[in-house]
Write a protein that holds these residues in place. Structure first.
Motif, PDB file in Angstrom:
ATOM      1  N   ILE A 151       0.839  -1.200   0.000  1.00  0.00           N
ATOM      2  CA  ILE A 151       0.000   0.000   0.000  1.00  0.00           C
ATOM      3  C   ILE A 151       0.873   1.250   0.000  1.00  0.00           C
ATOM      4  N   ALA A 152       1.943   1.236   0.803  1.00  0.00           N
ATOM      5  CA  ALA A 152       2.847   2.387   0.875  1.00  0.00           C
ATOM      6  C   ALA A 152       3.493   2.658  -0.480  1.00  0.00           C
ATOM      7  N   VAL A 153       3.941   1.610  -1.156  1.00  0.00           N
ATOM      8  CA  VAL A 153       4.563   1.776  -2.481  1.00  0.00           C
ATOM      9  C   VAL A 153       3.569   2.398  -3.460  1.00  0.00           C
ATOM     10  N   TYR A 154       2.332   1.913  -3.461  1.00  0.00           N
ATOM     11  CA  TYR A 154       1.311   2.436  -4.380  1.00  0.00           C
ATOM     12  C   TYR A 154       1.025   3.915  -4.083  1.00  0.00           C
ATOM     13  N   VAL A 155       0.839   4.227  -2.794  1.00  0.00           N
ATOM     14  CA  VAL A 155       0.524   5.609  -2.416  1.00  0.00           C
ATOM     15  C   VAL A 155       1.662   6.545  -2.782  1.00  0.00           C
ATOM     16  N   ILE A 156       2.891   6.149  -2.492  1.00  0.00           N
ATOM     17  CA  ILE A 156       4.050   7.006  -2.771  1.00  0.00           C
ATOM     18  C   ILE A 156       4.155   7.322  -4.254  1.00  0.00           C
ATOM     19  N   ASN A 157       3.916   6.323  -5.095  1.00  0.00           N
ATOM     20  CA  ASN A 157       4.084   6.505  -6.535  1.00  0.00           C
ATOM     21  C   ASN A 157       2.893   7.186  -7.205  1.00  0.00           C
ATOM     22  N   HIS A 158       1.772   7.340  -6.498  1.00  0.00           N
ATOM     23  CA  HIS A 158       0.581   7.915  -7.128  1.00  0.00           C
ATOM     24  C   HIS A 158       0.065   9.186  -6.446  1.00  0.00           C
ATOM     25  N   ILE A 159       0.595   9.539  -5.275  1.00  0.00           N
ATOM     26  CA  ILE A 159       0.030  10.673  -4.550  1.00  0.00           C
ATOM     27  C   ILE A 159       0.450  12.014  -5.154  1.00  0.00           C
ATOM     28  N   ASP A 160       1.641  12.068  -5.774  1.00  0.00           N
ATOM     29  CA  ASP A 160       2.116  13.272  -6.469  1.00  0.00           C
ATOM     30  C   ASP A 160       2.112  14.502  -5.568  1.00  0.00           C
ATOM     31  N   ILE A 161       2.941  14.474  -4.525  1.00  0.00           N
ATOM     32  CA  ILE A 161       3.072  15.605  -3.604  1.00  0.00           C
ATOM     33  C   ILE A 161       4.037  16.627  -4.203  1.00  0.00           C
ATOM     34  N   ASP A 162       3.652  17.896  -4.206  1.00  0.00           N
ATOM     35  CA  ASP A 162       4.511  18.944  -4.766  1.00  0.00           C
ATOM     36  C   ASP A 162       5.797  19.110  -3.966  1.00  0.00           C
ATOM     37  N   ASN A 163       5.683  19.020  -2.648  1.00  0.00           N
ATOM     38  CA  ASN A 163       6.848  19.184  -1.780  1.00  0.00           C
ATOM     39  C   ASN A 163       7.495  17.823  -1.550  1.00  0.00           C
ATOM     40  N   ALA A 164       8.643  17.581  -2.164  1.00  0.00           N
ATOM     41  CA  ALA A 164       9.304  16.267  -2.073  1.00  0.00           C
ATOM     42  C   ALA A 164       9.741  15.934  -0.654  1.00  0.00           C
ATOM     43  N   SER A 165       9.879  16.957   0.203  1.00  0.00           N
ATOM     44  CA  SER A 165      10.313  16.714   1.584  1.00  0.00           C
ATOM     45  C   SER A 165       9.281  15.951   2.394  1.00  0.00           C
ATOM     46  N   LEU A 166       8.040  15.897   1.896  1.00  0.00           N
ATOM     47  CA  LEU A 166       6.977  15.220   2.636  1.00  0.00           C
ATOM     48  C   LEU A 166       6.975  13.702   2.409  1.00  0.00           C
TER      49      LEU A 166
ATOM     50  N   ASN B  53      12.750  -2.532  -1.580  1.00  0.00           N
ATOM     51  CA  ASN B  53      13.052  -3.286  -2.796  1.00  0.00           C
ATOM     52  C   ASN B  53      12.102  -2.971  -3.937  1.00  0.00           C
ATOM     53  N   ALA B  54      11.246  -1.963  -3.774  1.00  0.00           N
ATOM     54  CA  ALA B  54      10.324  -1.545  -4.829  1.00  0.00           C
ATOM     55  C   ALA B  54      10.860  -0.293  -5.521  1.00  0.00           C
ATOM     56  N   LYS B  55      10.312  -0.027  -6.708  1.00  0.00           N
ATOM     57  CA  LYS B  55      10.660   1.195  -7.421  1.00  0.00           C
ATOM     58  C   LYS B  55       9.726   2.298  -6.953  1.00  0.00           C
ATOM     59  N   ILE B  56      10.282   3.256  -6.222  1.00  0.00           N
ATOM     60  CA  ILE B  56       9.486   4.368  -5.702  1.00  0.00           C
ATOM     61  C   ILE B  56      10.175   5.684  -6.035  1.00  0.00           C
ATOM     62  N   VAL B  57       9.399   6.740  -6.095  1.00  0.00           N
ATOM     63  CA  VAL B  57       9.961   8.059  -6.380  1.00  0.00           C
ATOM     64  C   VAL B  57      10.731   8.561  -5.158  1.00  0.00           C
ATOM     65  N   HIS B  58      11.748   9.353  -5.422  1.00  0.00           N
ATOM     66  CA  HIS B  58      12.569   9.971  -4.375  1.00  0.00           C
ATOM     67  C   HIS B  58      13.169   8.916  -3.429  1.00  0.00           C
ATOM     68  N   LYS B  59      13.539   7.788  -3.988  1.00  0.00           N
ATOM     69  CA  LYS B  59      14.021   6.683  -3.159  1.00  0.00           C
ATOM     70  C   LYS B  59      15.310   7.034  -2.419  1.00  0.00           C
ATOM     71  N   LYS B  60      16.213   7.722  -3.102  1.00  0.00           N
ATOM     72  CA  LYS B  60      17.492   8.037  -2.470  1.00  0.00           C
ATOM     73  C   LYS B  60      17.316   9.012  -1.304  1.00  0.00           C
ATOM     74  N   SER B  61      16.503  10.051  -1.502  1.00  0.00           N
ATOM     75  CA  SER B  61      16.305  11.032  -0.422  1.00  0.00           C
ATOM     76  C   SER B  61      15.574  10.393   0.755  1.00  0.00           C
ATOM     77  N   ILE B  62      14.632   9.485   0.474  1.00  0.00           N
ATOM     78  CA  ILE B  62      13.918   8.783   1.545  1.00  0.00           C
ATOM     79  C   ILE B  62      14.883   7.917   2.331  1.00  0.00           C
ATOM     80  N   GLY B  63      15.764   7.194   1.616  1.00  0.00           N
ATOM     81  CA  GLY B  63      16.750   6.347   2.293  1.00  0.00           C
ATOM     82  C   GLY B  63      17.710   7.152   3.147  1.00  0.00           C
ATOM     83  N   THR B  64      18.153   8.309   2.631  1.00  0.00           N
ATOM     84  CA  THR B  64      19.062   9.168   3.393  1.00  0.00           C
ATOM     85  C   THR B  64      18.391   9.685   4.660  1.00  0.00           C
ATOM     86  N   PHE B  65      17.124  10.094   4.535  1.00  0.00           N
ATOM     87  CA  PHE B  65      16.374  10.566   5.695  1.00  0.00           C
ATOM     88  C   PHE B  65      16.289   9.483   6.762  1.00  0.00           C
TER      89      PHE B  65
END
Length: 499
Positions: free
Chosen positions: A214-229, A265-277
């Motif tokens: 569910i998290a993978v689907y939401v992350i890839n489809h929610i389209d948040i303008d502020n990537a920090s969120l 292990n899924a393809k998600i947007v902003h994966k590197k910044s999420i991992g660093t956080f």
């Protein structure tokens, strides 16, 4: 003790600064960061500089939050490709190994408490409870040492130990709760206990996988303008996974770890910044958790249990852990004798056993104070003996492997771009074919995008003159042709990363 919020923030910031600097200094001497953070907490505690903290409820709550984040982050960092070859071994160590350690150590504690005069005699269920609390391992501090020393291990030992340490906390947690219930109710049907264990594991696994998807689907489809969120969204997912699973009578710790595995292990947007956080946030909560546990203990109460703690700790290191490891790995041929010995040696006790030791305290189990102090003492003993010798043991057992080639540029492309990046070293053999970039015969659809020279980075042109020891970053959508070109140019030292 504190009169306003400013004083609390001041003391907290000083402790955090002190902890980080102490951890950095400890790396030079091979000391686990966990041990230093615990030490700082004890230094500032009631027997040290006088900060009064004796609330196991708060300590347990902080530990629950920290473990949710740490396990989720650990799951995100675990690659299916690395753990797949040793998945069954890791799972067996995390389940059967924990159970075997509990009964082997529990039997010894029961015999010891009855044999040695001057200590409280524990019943067999109480002895099992003490053993169950200590049955999970913590290798986070081990790999912080290995990374700081630049040590790499053979025989897939590192992913095995990481998978075990990331997935054995749920088993120890459930055993702890079952034994507390058994002691308080005066007995429990073994079949009921086994069924409860199975239900928690099944619900935890299913919930973790579902929340992760569910998290993978939401992350890839929610389209948040502020990537920090996006990292905050993942953080909320971790807490939701743990709390909802626990309320549904499943194991929240297992669910959080599996959810992290799915997301990582899924393809998600902003994966590197999420991992660093999450890397930084997980470290913050590790420090907070260790400091809290250090503040909770009264060091003067550890001295009376030093004798029994030392005896039990040495027994776990020398006998209980190796026996359980060799029994669990008996059907497998992945590891030789030295590999199994190293896995046995790296069975460190960490912050998790101390957190689990607060459950008997809160439940009001008889001798809960003794259990907590013994667990704390054994944790310190384990970190001092095993934690300071993980690198030395790897050398003695010949388990040190060649280090991976360092990523000089640290650039990652989005996963939906089907291309390959490679980094090559410019050697005299390469320069024999020409010292300008245009003179290197490379396949079509291949670009040289960056050069690193003496710590400086620049974008090359066709007439850029290459020099020995340059590092060159290449991107190509035809990696097979690129590898053939490398062979013709005599390039042997390169790294290839495919998307």
């Amino acid at each position: 003790m504190f009169h306003n919020a400013e004083e609390v923030l001041l003391i907290a910031s000083v402790i955090l600064f002190f902890s980080i600097f102490a951890g950095k200094a400890g790396y030079r001497f091979g000391l686990p960061a966990l041990l230093l953070f615990l030490g700082v907490g004890m230094l500032f505690g009631s027997d040290g500089l006088g900060i009064q903290f004796s609330n196991p409820h708060i300590a347990q709550f902080i530990g629950m939050l920290a473990l949710s984040i740490i396990l989720f982050s650990g799951g995100m960092d675990t690659k299916f490709s690395e753990v797949k070859p040793i998945a069954s071994q890791g799972v067996v160590l995390a389940t059967v190994g924990v159970l075997a350690t509990t009964f082997i150590t529990g039997g010894f504690i029961y015999w010891l408490s009855a044999f040695i005069s001057g200590y409280v005699s524990l019943t067999f269920p109480e002895s099992l409870l003490l053993a169950a609390v200590m049955s999970s391992t913590d290798s986070a501090s081990v790999f912080s040492i290995l990374r700081s020393k630049g040590v790499y291990l053979k025989q897939k030992l590192r992913p095995t130990l990481e998978l075990e340490s990331g997935s054995n906390d749920p088993m120890a947690y459930m055993l702890t709760l079952i034994l507390i219930s058994y002691i308080q109710s005066g007995g429990m049907n073994i079949a009921e206990a086994g069924l409860s264990l199975l239900i928690q594991l099944v619900i935890g696994a299913i919930a973790g996988y579902a929340f992760g998807k569910i998290a993978v689907y939401v992350i890839n489809h929610i389209d948040i303008d502020n990537a920090s969120l996006y990292p905050i969204l993942i953080l909320a997912t971790a807490f939701l996974t743990f709390s909802a699973t626990t309320l549904c009578k499943g194991n929240g710790y297992l669910a959080v770890y599996i959810a992290g595995l799915v997301v990582g292990n899924a393809k998600i947007v902003h994966k590197k910044s999420i991992g660093t956080f999450f890397d930084g946030f997980a470290w913050l909560w590790q420090i907070v958790m260790f400091l809290t546990l250090g503040l909770l203990v009264n060091p003067h109460e550890l001295l009376p249990v030093a004798g029994i703690g030392l005896t039990i700790g040495v027994f776990m290191i020398i006998i209980a852990r190796p026996v359980s490891v060799f029994l669990c790995l008996l059907p497998y041929k992945n590891f030789d004798l030295k590999g199994k010995l190293y896995i046995s040696w790296v069975g460190l006790r960490g912050a998790v056993p101390i957190i689990f030791a607060t459950y008997p305290l809160i439940a009001g189990v008889e001798h809960a104070g003794l259990i907590f102090n013994v667990v704390f003492f054994i944790t310190i003993l384990s970190l001092l003996i095993q934690g300071t010798t993980v690198t030395l043991a790897a050398k003695w057992l010949d388990q040190i492997d060649e280090p991976e080639k360092k990523d000089e540029f640290g650039i990652e492309l989005p996963e939906d771009i089907k291309s390959a990046m490679s980094e090559i070293d410019i050697t005299p053999a390469v320069l024999n074919h020409g010292n300008k970039l245009m003179e290197l015969t490379l396949p079509d659809h291949t670009l040289a995008v960056m050069v690193k020279r003496n710590g400086r980075y620049f974008i090359p042109k066709g007439n850029t003159e290459l020099k020995e020891n340059d590092k060159l970053l290449m991107i190509s959508d035809n990696d097979e042709a690129l590898l053939q070109a490398y062979e013709s140019l005599g390039i042997q030292d390169y790294t290839m990363k495919k998307n």
